[in-house]
Scaffold this active site. Structure first.
Site, short mmCIF file in Angstrom:
data_model
loop_
_atom_site.label_atom_id
_atom_site.label_comp_id
_atom_site.label_asym_id
_atom_site.label_seq_id
_atom_site.Cartn_x
_atom_site.Cartn_y
_atom_site.Cartn_z
N ASP A 191 118.41 84.92 4.79
CA ASP A 191 118.12 84.63 5.85
C ASP A 191 119.36 83.92 6.58
O ASP A 191 118.75 83.43 8.47
CB ASP A 191 117.64 82.64 5.75
CG ASP A 191 116.18 82.95 4.85
OD1 ASP A 191 115.70 83.52 5.17
OD2 ASP A 191 116.33 81.81 4.42
N ARG B 297 115.62 80.67 13.54
CA ARG B 297 116.60 81.24 13.18
C ARG B 297 117.29 82.04 14.53
O ARG B 297 117.64 82.27 14.24
CB ARG B 297 116.48 81.91 11.86
CG ARG B 297 116.31 80.95 10.71
CD ARG B 297 117.45 81.25 9.05
NE ARG B 297 116.10 81.15 8.14
CZ ARG B 297 117.16 79.13 7.90
NH1 ARG B 297 117.87 79.07 8.29
NH2 ARG B 297 115.80 78.88 7.10
N ARG C 283 112.83 90.53 12.22
CA ARG C 283 114.31 90.31 12.94
C ARG C 283 114.99 90.51 12.89
O ARG C 283 116.20 90.94 13.64
CB ARG C 283 115.05 88.86 12.00
CG ARG C 283 114.27 87.86 11.45
CD ARG C 283 115.32 86.36 10.52
NE ARG C 283 114.17 85.37 10.52
CZ ARG C 283 114.40 84.75 9.40
NH1 ARG C 283 114.81 84.00 8.39
NH2 ARG C 283 113.43 83.41 10.24
C1 S3P Z 1 113.20 81.37 -0.13
C2 S3P Z 1 112.58 82.69 -0.66
C3 S3P Z 1 113.33 83.52 1.36
C4 S3P Z 1 113.79 83.36 2.28
C5 S3P Z 1 113.32 81.62 2.91
C6 S3P Z 1 113.24 81.12 1.53
C7 S3P Z 1 112.15 80.80 -1.12
O1 S3P Z 1 112.21 84.34 1.08
O2 S3P Z 1 113.71 83.60 3.26
O3 S3P Z 1 113.73 81.21 3.47
O4 S3P Z 1 112.63 78.75 -0.61
O5 S3P Z 1 112.16 80.55 -2.19
P1 S3P Z 1 111.70 85.43 0.15
O6 S3P Z 1 111.69 85.44 -1.32
O7 S3P Z 1 110.63 86.11 0.86
O8 S3P Z 1 112.75 86.53 0.35
#
Ligand code: S3P
Length: 450
Positions: free
Chosen positions: A326, A402, A357
Site C-alpha cells: 500500500d 492513498r 495505482r
Molecule cells: C489488506 C491486505 C492488502 C492491502 C489492504 C489491506 C489486509 O490487500 O492492500 O489495504 O488487511 O489484509 P491484498 O490482500 O489485496 O494485497
C-alpha cells in the site's frame, strides 16, 4: 460518503516540518479485531481502533449480523460476540463503501454460516475483482451470484457445515488468505492455506491470540503453510491497536523530502510483514530512527524519528512488495525527488487496488513535472535530486485515499500548488490527515469548484 461538492485542496510547506504526531490505528488490525471479537463469546474491548469509514463499515456489518458493538466515551470499543456459527442473516445488503478488506474478509466469514448475504460497494469497490475470494470459498461449498466480471454487488449463500480445503494462494494477498482462515473457523476439520510469498500476518497473530488452534510452518524457500482447526471457540480479548505504518508512511516521507524537517511519528506498528517501506527509504539514504521500541497488542511498535535526507534512487527488490504494497504511491513521490533512477517492479497487484495505482500515479506525477516510465508491473522514476517538482496541476483522486494523500505530500515539495480534486476518500483510512499535517506546520488551502 463523498460530499456532493468536493473541495479541491492543496498542501504546502512554507517552512521545515517539525513536531510530534500520532497516526490512527492500523486498518488491517482494526478490521480483524472487530470481526474476531464479534465471533467470540463474551465481551472484548478494543483500544486505538481506527475510526475511519472502512472500519466503520465492518462494525456496521457485524452489528447487522448480531454482534453488539458500542463505543465508550473514553474511545474504547466494546464488542459482545455471537460465537462462531452464530452470525444472523442480515436484513438488508451489507454496504461496504470503499473497503476491499471488509468485503473480502466478511465474504469468508459468511461463506460457512447458513445465511445468505449481499455485498454492495462504491464505484471503486464495484470494479475490484472478487473471483480470487469466491474461488476458494466456492471449493468450501459456498455459492455466489456476482455481477459481471465476478464483481459487486454480489450475493453469497453460505454452506454449513462447509468442507475444509488445502489451498495454494495464486496471488500474494492477505485478504484472500484471511477470507479462507475466517471461513475455516466454522468448518469442521483442518483447513490449510499455502502461501508461497508471505503477506501480512495479522490474522494469524490475532486468531492465535483469541485461542484458535493455528500453526504456521515455514519451508526453506519461504513458503508458509498455515493450518487452522475449525469449529473453534474464540475467547474474548482486550486488544490495543498500534498506529498504522501505512498511514505513518505519509508524514515520514514528508519529513524526508521537505528541507530542514525533523518529525517524530509515535506508536507506529513495525510488523516485519508491513514495514518494507522503511527498509527501502533507509536504503535510499533516509534518516529514520526507531526509538522506544516495544510490543503493543502482540505487534512490534516504535516511535519513528525522521530527518530530512537527500535520497538516492535504487532498484527496489520485487520480493519486498508484499510488505509495503500500500506504500508504493508515496514511494513513487519520494523517488521523484531522489537523485538518479528508482526502479520498482513486481507490482501488478497495484492495478487492482482502490484505483489502478500505477496508471493514476504515473499520470499525476507527469502532470506535476516528474519523469516517470510506466511498466506493466511497476514504475521507473528519474528523480530531481531534491529540486522541487513543478506542480501546478489538479489531480483526480479517483476515490482512492492513498492517491489523494500521496499528492498532498507531493504538493509540499512542488513549486506551484498541487490541487487534489477531492480529499474526502482520505477518511476511509486516515481521518485527521490534514490536521496532522497542520500540526507539522504544513499549510492547507481549499478552493471551491465553480
Ligand atoms: C489488506 C491486505 C492488502 C492491502 C489492504 C489491506 C489486509 O490487500 O492492500 O489495504 O488487511 O489484509 P491484498 O490482500 O489485496 O494485497
Amino acid at each position: 460518503m463523498n460530499s456532493p461538492l468536493p473541495t479541491p485542496t492543496a498542501f504546502s510547506a512554507p517552512c521545515p516540518l517539525q513536531g510530534r504526531v500520532r497516526v490512527p490505528g492500523d486498518k488491517s488490525i482494526s478490521h480483524r479485531s472487530l470481526m474476531l471479537s464479534a465471533l467470540a463469546v463474551g465481551e472484548s474491548v478494543v483500544e486505538g481502533l481506527l475510526e475511519g469509514e472502512d472500519v466503520l463499515a465492518t462494525a456496521a456489518a457485524m452489528r447487522a449480523m448480531g454482534a453488539d458493538i458500542s463505543r465508550n466515551d473514553d474511545g474504547k470499543w466494546r464488542i459482545h460476540g455471537v460465537g462462531v456459527g452464530g452470525l444472523l442473516q442480515p436484513q438488508t445488503a451489507l454496504e461496504m463503501g470503499n473497503s476491499g478488506t471488509s468485503t473480502r474478509l466478511l465474504m469468508g466469514l459468511v461463506a460457512t454460516h447458513p445465511i445468505t448475504t449481499t455485498f454492495t460497494g462504491d464505484a471503486s469497490l464495484s470494479k475490484r475483482p472478487m473471483g480470487r475470494v469466491t474461488e476458494p470459498l466456492g471449493l468450501m461449498g459456498a455459492e455466489f451470484t456476482a455481477s459481471p466480471g465476478g464483481r459487486l454487488p454480489l450475493m453469497v449463500r453460505g454452506l454449513c457445515p462447509a468442507v475444509p480445503i488445502e489451498y495454494r494462494l495464486p496471488v500474494a494477498s492477505a485478504q484472500v488468505k484471511s477470507a479462507i482462515l475466517l471461513a475455516a473457523l466454522n468448518t469442521p476439520g483442518i483447513t490449510r492455506v499455502i502461501e508461497p510469498v508471505p503477506t501480512r500476518d495479522h490474522s494469524e497473530r490475532m486468531l492465535t491470540g483469541f485461542g484458535v488452534d493455528l500453526t504456521v510452518e515455514e519451508e526453506s524457500n519461504g513458503t508458509r503453510i498455515i493450518a487452522i482447526r475449525g469449529e473453534a471457540e474464540l475467547k474474548p480479548q482486550a486488544i490495543t491497536v498500534p498506529g498504522d505504518p501505512s498511514s505513518a508512511a505519509f508524514p515520514v516521507v514528508a519529513a524526508l523530502l521537505v528541507p530542514g524537517s525533523v518529525v517524530t511519528v509515535e506508536n507506529v506498528g513495525l510488523n516485519p510483514t508491513r514495514s518494507g517501506l522503511f527498509t527501502v527509504l533507509k536504503a535510499m539514504g533516509g534518516d529514520i530512527r526507531f526509538v522506544n521500541e516495544r510490543v503493543v497488542g502482540g505487534e512490534p511498535v516504535a516511535d519513528l524519528v525522521v530527518c530530512h535526507s537527500p535520497l538516492t534512487g535504487i532498484e527496489v527488490p520485487p520480493d519486498i512488495a508484499p510488505s509495503m504494497i500500500d506504500e508504493y504511491p508515496i514511494l513513487f513521490v519520494a523517488a521523484a525527488l531522489a537523485r538518479g533512477r528508482t526502479v520498482m517492479r513486481g507490482l501488478e497487484e497495484l492495478r487492482v487496488k482502490e484505483s489502478d495505482r500505477i496508471a493514476v500515479m504515473a499520470e499525476g506525477l507527469r502532470a506535476i513535472g516528474a519523469t516517470v516510465e510506466e511498466l506493466e508491473d511497476g514504475l521507473i522514476v528519474d528523480g530531481t535530486d531534491g529540486d522541487p517538482l513543478g506542480g501546478g496541476a489538479t489531480i483526480a483522486a479517483r476515490l482512492d485515499h492513498r492517491i489523494a494523500m500521496s499528492f498532498a505530500i507531493a504538493g509540499l515539495v512542488s513549486a506551484a500548488p498541487v490541487l487534489i480534486d477531492d480529499m474526502s476518500p482520505v477518511d476511509t483510512s486516515f481521518p485527521g490527515f490534514a490536521a496532522m499535517l497542520a500540526t507539522l506546520k504544513a499549510e492547507v488551502q481549499t478552493t471551491r469548484l465553480v
